[in-house]
Design a protein around this motif. Structure first.
Motif, PDB file in Angstrom:
ATOM      1  N   LYS A 100       0.846  -1.207   0.000  1.00  0.00           N
ATOM      2  CA  LYS A 100       0.000   0.000   0.000  1.00  0.00           C
ATOM      3  C   LYS A 100       0.880   1.255   0.000  1.00  0.00           C
ATOM      4  CE  LYS A 100      -4.439   1.372   1.797  1.00  0.00           C
ATOM      5  NZ  LYS A 100      -5.235   1.067   0.647  1.00  0.00           N
ATOM      6  N   PHE A 101       1.961   1.207   0.797  1.00  0.00           N
ATOM      7  CA  PHE A 101       2.858   2.360   0.854  1.00  0.00           C
ATOM      8  C   PHE A 101       3.492   2.621  -0.512  1.00  0.00           C
ATOM      9  CE2 PHE A 101       7.256   3.855   1.225  1.00  0.00           C
ATOM     10  CZ  PHE A 101       7.022   5.104   1.754  1.00  0.00           C
ATOM     11  N   PHE A 102       4.046   1.582  -1.130  1.00  0.00           N
ATOM     12  CA  PHE A 102       4.740   1.791  -2.404  1.00  0.00           C
ATOM     13  C   PHE A 102       3.784   2.136  -3.544  1.00  0.00           C
ATOM     14  CE2 PHE A 102       8.323  -0.480  -0.334  1.00  0.00           C
ATOM     15  CZ  PHE A 102       9.255   0.528  -0.488  1.00  0.00           C
ATOM     16  N   SER A 103       2.554   1.641  -3.484  1.00  0.00           N
ATOM     17  CA  SER A 103       1.622   2.026  -4.554  1.00  0.00           C
ATOM     18  C   SER A 103       1.047   3.420  -4.295  1.00  0.00           C
ATOM     19  CB  SER A 103       0.524   0.982  -4.731  1.00  0.00           C
ATOM     20  OG  SER A 103      -0.086   0.707  -3.501  1.00  0.00           O
ATOM     21  N   ALA A 113      -2.881  -4.109  -8.556  1.00  0.00           N
ATOM     22  CA  ALA A 113      -1.871  -4.797  -9.375  1.00  0.00           C
ATOM     23  C   ALA A 113      -0.788  -5.400  -8.477  1.00  0.00           C
ATOM     24  CB  ALA A 113      -1.247  -3.813 -10.356  1.00  0.00           C
ATOM     25  N   ALA A 114      -0.432  -4.671  -7.426  1.00  0.00           N
ATOM     26  CA  ALA A 114       0.582  -5.174  -6.488  1.00  0.00           C
ATOM     27  C   ALA A 114       0.065  -6.420  -5.759  1.00  0.00           C
ATOM     28  CB  ALA A 114       0.954  -4.082  -5.490  1.00  0.00           C
ATOM     29  N   ARG A 116      -2.171  -8.519  -6.937  1.00  0.00           N
ATOM     30  CA  ARG A 116      -2.178  -9.615  -7.920  1.00  0.00           C
ATOM     31  C   ARG A 116      -0.774 -10.210  -8.063  1.00  0.00           C
ATOM     32  NH1 ARG A 116      -5.780  -6.241 -10.667  1.00  0.00           N
ATOM     33  NH2 ARG A 116      -4.136  -5.396 -11.992  1.00  0.00           N
ATOM     34  N   MET A 117       0.226  -9.307  -8.109  1.00  0.00           N
ATOM     35  CA  MET A 117       1.616  -9.773  -8.267  1.00  0.00           C
ATOM     36  C   MET A 117       2.036 -10.584  -7.034  1.00  0.00           C
ATOM     37  SD  MET A 117       4.135  -9.894 -10.321  1.00  0.00           S
ATOM     38  CE  MET A 117       3.891  -8.647 -11.583  1.00  0.00           C
ATOM     39  N   ALA A 118       1.597 -10.128  -5.859  1.00  0.00           N
ATOM     40  CA  ALA A 118       1.942 -10.845  -4.623  1.00  0.00           C
ATOM     41  C   ALA A 118       1.332 -12.252  -4.641  1.00  0.00           C
ATOM     42  CB  ALA A 118       1.453 -10.057  -3.416  1.00  0.00           C
ATOM     43  N   ARG A 119       0.090 -12.338  -5.127  1.00  0.00           N
ATOM     44  CA  ARG A 119      -0.561 -13.659  -5.209  1.00  0.00           C
ATOM     45  C   ARG A 119       0.206 -14.559  -6.168  1.00  0.00           C
ATOM     46  NH1 ARG A 119      -5.511 -11.045  -4.435  1.00  0.00           N
ATOM     47  NH2 ARG A 119      -5.737 -10.570  -6.629  1.00  0.00           N
ATOM     48  N   ARG A 120       0.661 -13.954  -7.258  1.00  0.00           N
ATOM     49  CA  ARG A 120       1.399 -14.719  -8.264  1.00  0.00           C
ATOM     50  C   ARG A 120       2.717 -15.252  -7.690  1.00  0.00           C
ATOM     51  NH1 ARG A 120       2.609 -12.481 -14.351  1.00  0.00           N
ATOM     52  NH2 ARG A 120       3.550 -14.433 -15.011  1.00  0.00           N
ATOM     53  N   LEU A 121       3.302 -14.463  -6.807  1.00  0.00           N
ATOM     54  CA  LEU A 121       4.575 -14.881  -6.198  1.00  0.00           C
ATOM     55  C   LEU A 121       4.353 -15.695  -4.920  1.00  0.00           C
ATOM     56  CD1 LEU A 121       6.577 -11.553  -6.673  1.00  0.00           C
ATOM     57  CD2 LEU A 121       6.859 -13.654  -7.973  1.00  0.00           C
ATOM     58  N   ASP A 122       3.065 -16.008  -4.651  1.00  0.00           N
ATOM     59  CA  ASP A 122       2.695 -16.860  -3.515  1.00  0.00           C
ATOM     60  C   ASP A 122       3.193 -16.269  -2.192  1.00  0.00           C
ATOM     61  OD1 ASP A 122       1.577 -18.997  -2.266  1.00  0.00           O
ATOM     62  OD2 ASP A 122       3.338 -20.284  -2.487  1.00  0.00           O
ATOM     63  N   LEU A 123       2.768 -15.041  -1.935  1.00  0.00           N
ATOM     64  CA  LEU A 123       3.260 -14.294  -0.785  1.00  0.00           C
ATOM     65  C   LEU A 123       2.183 -14.132   0.278  1.00  0.00           C
ATOM     66  CD1 LEU A 123       5.863 -12.731  -0.081  1.00  0.00           C
ATOM     67  CD2 LEU A 123       4.865 -10.740  -1.159  1.00  0.00           C
ATOM     68  N   ASP A 124       2.560 -14.346   1.532  1.00  0.00           N
ATOM     69  CA  ASP A 124       1.640 -14.145   2.657  1.00  0.00           C
ATOM     70  C   ASP A 124       1.771 -12.690   3.119  1.00  0.00           C
ATOM     71  OD1 ASP A 124       0.204 -14.135   4.969  1.00  0.00           O
ATOM     72  OD2 ASP A 124       1.571 -15.441   6.089  1.00  0.00           O
ATOM     73  N   LEU A 125       0.752 -11.891   2.817  1.00  0.00           N
ATOM     74  CA  LEU A 125       0.842 -10.448   3.079  1.00  0.00           C
ATOM     75  C   LEU A 125       0.468 -10.063   4.509  1.00  0.00           C
ATOM     76  CD1 LEU A 125      -0.651  -9.019  -0.214  1.00  0.00           C
ATOM     77  CD2 LEU A 125       1.735  -9.036   0.491  1.00  0.00           C
ATOM     78  N   LEU A 148       4.596  -2.283 -11.148  1.00  0.00           N
ATOM     79  CA  LEU A 148       4.585  -0.917 -11.694  1.00  0.00           C
ATOM     80  C   LEU A 148       4.680  -0.954 -13.220  1.00  0.00           C
ATOM     81  CD1 LEU A 148       7.086   0.718  -9.183  1.00  0.00           C
ATOM     82  CD2 LEU A 148       4.628   1.119  -9.285  1.00  0.00           C
ATOM     83  N   PRO A 149       3.920  -0.083 -13.902  1.00  0.00           N
ATOM     84  CA  PRO A 149       3.992  -0.078 -15.371  1.00  0.00           C
ATOM     85  C   PRO A 149       5.122   0.823 -15.889  1.00  0.00           C
ATOM     86  CG  PRO A 149       2.259   1.389 -14.612  1.00  0.00           C
ATOM     87  CD  PRO A 149       2.942   0.870 -13.378  1.00  0.00           C
TER      88      PRO A 149
END
Lengths: 298, 322
Positions: A100-103, A113-114, A116-125, A148-149
């Motif tokens: 949230k901070f970086f976006s 988008a962040a 979605r990317m975290a889910r793709r990298l299988d990350l526990d947020l 980021l685009p």
């Protein structure tokens, strides 16, 4: 003519008596994946930090989209997504808060988008950064950067600390960024990864850029190993880029770029006992510059 | 103002702020409440026992300190109050650059399209906001204590002369102890000049620590240096007051500009005294910096050091994390 996104001219950085980077010049084109290769202390990270405007060049300059990397660094950061070599994140936040901070801090940031990317990298947020392993922190930073685009993505040893599954996933994402027409600068020690994703690489050694290699050209290079009794090697030399022969064991190592047929024809006409034909690979190029003293390759 | 950055700064400093605010509130309330426990007559006896020589450690005369306003106002000169406000300013100031660099988080932070100046000034602003809020917490706690505390006063029997309003004491009457609300004898708004002086001291320390931090790559080292300078200033102040031959030390310590009781006392006798550049200290009979000069000097020094720090941070090479 392909337009350059990044231009580096005679860039040098001196720390006290030590030249971390010396007279480096290169161009990075839009839409390519550009690799930086070299051992520790070769100057890869210094080059990337100069591109990010963290360091003031001792001599020379670097531009991204014709903006000076030091003077116009804030404008450049709007176009760059950067993953540092040593990832450290805010320990008082959990994974979700970090994203949230970086976006939130960037105009082009996208929290969804962040996620979605975290889910793709299988990350526990839900986990706090302070309680994350090094690999998890790396994945979290990757999720923030890769979502980021930005026209230019700079990744300094991004696969360090990642498990093989995520590593493969990351290489796929880099390929997707390339297909999206965006540029990636990728620094790594792992030759196979660089070989897999990069379009072009440069090799650095003791702060100097010693070789530039197109991966397209590299894929047309072959290394042939054979054992040969006798034969006229003088006929072979005009056909190859390099050849080494040990008269005692009869071992012959040849490197050929481009058409391999004349060499195979020559081998067929000579008393060859064992033969092995393989793509030359990045390792053979890399070893040329990192197994001899620097004076011989510069 | 970047909201994400502001949220991060607030989140990182919240624990320290709550700790300092809680302690300041408790101590300031307790300190004023204690004043109410000890009646002025007994306090005067204690003061009278002190050697007259000791008066030089005080910027105001003992006569004023004996009063309820004087005794409550000295809360602002308690080491605990000064140290807690300064601790906030020093620790948060030292974290501006050195803290982020030391933790290795500066690299990712600076990769965002936010200038170094904005990162510096935004964190400095949160620091100043904290200093002001802590001073308000001190004032609120003192105000609450003044409102809720009752003091013992000795009342002598007397009788009123009708229509004149005069009271004539009864010569042989038995005096009696009565309870009076402290708010009847102490006006808490009178503490304002002292609290402004405390806030200005906090601004100075915030600027000084931010400047030290801008030169360093470790927050802990910048904090250590800032705390060292704080204690050095405190030693100079004590030295200059204790020994006439060391009076010159008073010129090089920032604590010479921190005289909250003097400002409060001056504003009691002359409400316009807070706008004086210079004033006479009745204890030492010397001309000293008035509230306006002292506060402006503290603010100017703090702001100047912060500006030098911001400039240094904008131009320096940033070391990699490690």
């Amino acid at each position: 003519m392909i337009e350059s996104l990044v231009s580096v001219h005679q860039l040098s950085k001196q720390f006290r008596q030590h030249w971390a980077l010396a007279g480096c010049s290169l161009e990075i084109r839009r839409g390519e994946v550009f690799g930086l290769l070299g051992p520790n202390g070769a100057g890869k990270t210094t080059l990337l930090r100069l591109l990010m405007g963290y360091l003031k060049p001792t001599t020379g300059n670097a531009t991204v989209s014709e903006l000076d990397c030091y003077r116009d660094r804030v404008a450049i950061h709007r176009q760059v997504a950067y993953l540092p070599g040593e990832v450290r994140l805010f320990r008082s936040m959990n994974g979700r808060q970090v994203l949230k901070f970086f976006s939130g801090i960037r105009p082009d940031g996208d929290f969804q988008a962040a996620l979605r990317m975290a889910r793709r990298l299988d990350l526990d947020l839900s986990r706090w950064v302070a309680f994350m392993s090094t690999g998890m922190r790396q994945k979290l930073a990757l999720a923030a950067v890769l979502s980021l685009p930005a026209p230019l993505t700079i990744l300094d040893e991004p696969t360090a600390n990642l498990d093989p599954t995520v590593r493969t996933q990351l290489l796929q994402i880099i390929d997707e960024i390339r297909r999206d027409g965006r540029t990636v600068v990728f620094s790594s020690h792992v030759l196979s990864e660089v070989e897999e994703v990069c379009d072009r690489v440069v090799i650095l050694r003791e702060g100097k850029l010693v070789h530039e290699q197109s991966m397209g050209d590299l894929r047309k290079m072959y290394r042939i190993r054979a054992r040969i009794e006798g034969g006229d090697l003088t006929e072979l030399l005009p056909l190859v880029d390099s050849a080494r022969h040990d008269p005692l064991t009869g071992r012959l190592t040849i490197e050929v770029a481009g058409d391999i047929h004349p060499v195979l024809r020559w081998l067929a006409q000579n008393p060859v006992e064992e033969i092995e034909v393989a793509p030359a690979g990045l390792r053979s190029v890399y070893e040329k510059f990192h197994s001899v003293p620097v004076e011989q390759v510069v | 103002m970047n909201l994400s950055l502001l949220r991060k700064n607030l989140q990182e400093s919240m624990l320290l702020f709550l700790g300092c605010a809680g302690l300041l509130a408790a101590f300031s309330f307790f300190r004023v409440w204690i004043v109410g426990r000890l009646d002025s007559g007994r306090f005067r006896q204690i003061i009278d026992l002190l050697p007259k020589d000791w008066e030089r450690f005080s910027s105001v005369d003992f006569e004023w300190i004996v009063s309820y306003l004087g005794r409550t106002a000295t809360t602002l000169d308690e080491p605990m109050v000064v140290m807690l406000v300064s601790a906030w300013a020093l620790v948060r100031g030292a974290d501006v650059v050195g803290g982020e660099l030391g933790r290795g988080t500066m690299e990712m932070l600076l990769a965002q399209p936010v200038s170094r100046a904005r990162i510096f000034w935004q964190q400095f602003s949160v620091n100043i906001l904290g200093v002001i809020t802590l001073c308000l917490v001190v004032w609120l706690a003192m105000w609450m204590a003044v409102q809720t505390t009752q003091i013992k006063e000795t009342e002598y029997p007397s009788f009123n002369i009708p229509l004149t309003g005069f009271k004539i004491p009864v010569p042989n009457g038995e005096p009696k102890q009565i309870l009076v609300p402290m708010r009847d004898v102490v006006d808490a708004t009178g503490f304002a000049p002292g609290l402004v002086n405390l806030a200005c001291l906090g601004v100075f320390f915030a600027g000084m620590a931010s400047w030290l931090s801008s030169n360093d790559r470790y927050g802990w080292r910048a904090t250590g240096l800032a705390v060292g300078v704080y204690f050095l200033f405190a030693m100079f102040k004590i030295g200059s007051a204790a020994t006439p031959s060391l009076a010159w030390l008073g010129w090089i310590t920032v604590f010479s500009l921190y005289e909250p009781e003097l400002h409060i006392q001056a504003s009691q006798t002359d409400s316009g005294a807070v706008w004086h550049w210079f004033m006479v200290n009745h204890v030492s009979a010397k001309t000293v910096a008035g509230p306006l000069l002292a506060n402006l000097a503290l603010l100017a020094a703090g702001a100047s050091l912060a500006m030098i720090g911001a400039l240094r941070f904008s131009r320096r090479d940033l070391p990699a994390a490690g």
